[in-house]
Design an enzyme around this catalytic site. Sequence first.
Site, short mmCIF file in Angstrom:
data_model
loop_
_atom_site.label_atom_id
_atom_site.label_comp_id
_atom_site.label_asym_id
_atom_site.label_seq_id
_atom_site.Cartn_x
_atom_site.Cartn_y
_atom_site.Cartn_z
N ASN A 7 21.46 -7.58 8.83
CA ASN A 7 20.59 -6.76 9.65
C ASN A 7 19.37 -6.42 8.79
OD1 ASN A 7 19.21 -4.77 11.01
ND2 ASN A 7 20.98 -3.46 11.36
N ARG A 9 17.01 -4.50 9.03
CA ARG A 9 16.61 -3.09 8.99
C ARG A 9 17.52 -2.25 8.08
NH1 ARG A 9 14.69 -0.81 14.61
NH2 ARG A 9 14.05 0.74 13.12
N CYS A 10 18.59 -2.84 7.58
CA CYS A 10 19.57 -2.12 6.77
C CYS A 10 19.32 -2.38 5.28
CB CYS A 10 20.97 -2.57 7.14
SG CYS A 10 22.27 -1.96 6.07
N GLN A 11 19.17 -1.32 4.51
CA GLN A 11 18.91 -1.43 3.08
C GLN A 11 20.03 -2.19 2.36
OE1 GLN A 11 16.23 -0.66 1.25
NE2 GLN A 11 17.23 -1.32 -0.63
N ARG A 14 19.82 -5.84 3.13
CA ARG A 14 18.71 -6.48 2.39
C ARG A 14 19.10 -6.69 0.92
NH1 ARG A 14 15.61 -2.67 5.40
NH2 ARG A 14 15.28 -1.45 3.50
#
Length: 113
Positions: A7, A9-11, A14
């Site tokens: 995802n 948008r997920c730290q 990433r």
Amino acid sequence: MIQILHNPRCQKSREGLQLLEATNNEFEVIKYLDNPLTILELKSIISKLGISPLDLVRKNEVIWKSDYKGKNLSDEDIITAMVKHPKLIERPIVINKNKAVVGRPTEAINIIL
């Protein structure tokens, strides 16, 4: 081939992707929010993780708290909820052949590389 359920948008997701990019391994990025998993795919992943479906649920998500928390749910019910609402799936998940790991902490990914 190694796969990462990602995802953007997920730290943590990433960070998991960055860890994979730093290796010499080929891998495939699966954006599971854009292309939701099927029930059979999710069951396979849960089996590779060696955990219960409930252990893969993000229990702080609003949809979990409003629609599922505190209810008597079977494993099938929980899997169906995750397929219907992919945001409920913990992330990132890295799969390598017949093993998988949730990348929390990110270093856990190294176990299956």
